[in-house]
Design a protein around this motif. Sequence first.
Motif, PDB file in Angstrom:
ATOM      1  N   GLU A 178       5.290   4.388   2.364  1.00  0.00           N
ATOM      2  CA  GLU A 178       5.906   5.695   2.585  1.00  0.00           C
ATOM      3  C   GLU A 178       6.191   5.931   4.059  1.00  0.00           C
ATOM      4  N   GLU A 179       5.302   5.451   4.930  1.00  0.00           N
ATOM      5  CA  GLU A 179       5.480   5.648   6.367  1.00  0.00           C
ATOM      6  C   GLU A 179       6.493   4.684   6.978  1.00  0.00           C
ATOM      7  N   ASP A 230       0.849  -1.188   0.000  1.00  0.00           N
ATOM      8  CA  ASP A 230       0.000   0.000   0.000  1.00  0.00           C
ATOM      9  C   ASP A 230       0.888   1.242   0.000  1.00  0.00           C
ATOM     10  N   PRO A 231       0.655   2.183  -0.888  1.00  0.00           N
ATOM     11  CA  PRO A 231       1.559   3.346  -0.992  1.00  0.00           C
ATOM     12  C   PRO A 231       1.748   4.095   0.318  1.00  0.00           C
ATOM     13  N   THR A 232       0.685   4.296   1.074  1.00  0.00           N
ATOM     14  CA  THR A 232       0.799   5.045   2.333  1.00  0.00           C
ATOM     15  C   THR A 232       1.625   4.277   3.345  1.00  0.00           C
ATOM     16  N   GLN A 233       1.345   2.988   3.505  1.00  0.00           N
ATOM     17  CA  GLN A 233       2.099   2.187   4.461  1.00  0.00           C
ATOM     18  C   GLN A 233       3.573   2.100   4.079  1.00  0.00           C
ATOM     19  N   PRO A 262      -6.493  -0.544   4.066  1.00  0.00           N
ATOM     20  CA  PRO A 262      -5.760   0.494   3.327  1.00  0.00           C
ATOM     21  C   PRO A 262      -6.599   1.044   2.176  1.00  0.00           C
ATOM     22  N   SER A 265      -5.868   1.740  -0.744  1.00  0.00           N
ATOM     23  CA  SER A 265      -5.579   1.143  -2.050  1.00  0.00           C
ATOM     24  C   SER A 265      -6.315  -0.158  -2.296  1.00  0.00           C
TER      25      SER A 265
END
Length: 542
Positions: A433-434, A428-431, A459, A461
């Motif tokens: 990135e974090e 998942d892009p957010t996970q 998520p 996505s």
Amino acid sequence: MLAYIAGVLLSIGGLPSAGAVDPLVTLDYSSYRGTARSTGVTEWLGIRFAAPPLGELRWRAPQAPLQNDTVIDAVAHGPICLSTPGTPNDPTTSEDCLFLDVYAPSSASASTKLPVYLFIQGGGFNVDSNPNYNGTGLIQAADMNIIVVNFNYRVGLYGFLASQEVIDNGDTNVGLLDQRMVMQWVQTYITLFGGDPSHVVLGGDSAGGASLLLHLTAYGGQDDGLFQAAAAESATFGNMLNVSESQYQYDAVVERVGCGYDKVQDTLGCLRSLNVSYLQANNYNIPYPNGGPEAGAPIYMYQPTIDGGFITDYSYRLLQKGSFVKVPVIFGDDTNGGTIFTPKNTSTYTEMDQFLVDQFNAMTANQIDIMNAMYPPAETYPDSGALWRTVSNAYGEMRYMCPSQAVGSAYSEYSVAGTWIYRYNVMDPTQMEEGYGVPHTVEINAIWGPYNVAPGAAPASYYPGQSNAGIIPVIQGYWTSFIRSYDPNTYRVAGSPEWVQWTAWAKDRLVFQTNATAMEVVDYGQQARCAYLQSIGILTQQ
């Protein structure tokens, strides 16, 4: 204990003839009116499966549900069981929490004999962290050919308190006995909803996945015919104490609530008499007694206890001896299973080592030195310590990834039934990135479908039209195929690769990845690290 639970359920009367085609289902202790939805699924929410575990029933095996001659509208989930650490006045929780939910195709009847998916939620054995999931998505993915059951069970202080006093006048591992009670309930009643009691597949994530193994190894691997297969997601191998080693937890609780040995003769009776809000206000974790001045409390203090009954030994030893029920199994984990648990400010190996010892208090200095060598500094992320991902890698493999591979190897050695292992790597892009990567139990959102888990849990996505939406039908295809046929390949989605069985020598596993799901061989680095972690598994009390 198992015979007792079975007797309780079977002694409360014969079952009437009824079918799930009618939302009104009459059990012999109560009647429940479900709701037929436009989705083609009928749901019954908040069915009581045991008596309220209150007062004198605290820290005792679950008892038969009380007789209730009124018709209950099964339209609301039961309250969630109390957690540790405690929140005194959370309106969503209650000590009276032993309820289950049933989801069935509205076309089912008492004669359909559909496969049953019985799901055990996770939460480290200290919280019910996946309550109230909706089974509709799984039923639809299974071509309307399964029934889904999920439930709450006692956790933390109320589910896993162990001491000599509890042995003398109560029961240990009552959270696991709650789970066993639900399995017996399914055997007794599921035909009324259209299910087949001889085709039950257990599911579970995290502590729910660990619970699956504990039922597979229960009473030394005794097969009571309660289930025919098991699919575990991100199963945890936590630190497991015996009764005497757990005594410090009991002693600390009785002292802090005023039930100490210098004040009352019956300390357990005193605990049972206390108001639950007061208990919850004093329900928190403490370090292991041998932890030293720098020790912190473990993330999850109350754990299943080696009591010589339900749990006879460490999971690693039972696996080595082949002391488990021989049924088809799925076990697997996420690529970055440790990231959500470890302190983000971890900057030194001293801090990393302290965290590991806080969770696994039997670890030796030599073992820690080897861990430090096996896990060199990894990638770094903003607002995080230099060794956050390093300690996450160590903890994730020790507690999740490597134990599941050990289960696969033991099953491939001792069992003629199928054995499948996976690695979930949907990014998942957010996970990403974090810095969390592919975190612990994230796959549960894909298996159930993002609309069927807790609001906001999945998520972004994973939703329709988003980048990872395509993984949902793929993983649901494998899971519902396993539920229906004990084989993830039988009804898998067209175009999905064959999921090859795991063997200890080949180490083939399926990698779930959006638009790239495929078989892989475990890389040699992880093979070596897991070989070491598995070799010390008994020494680290797993």
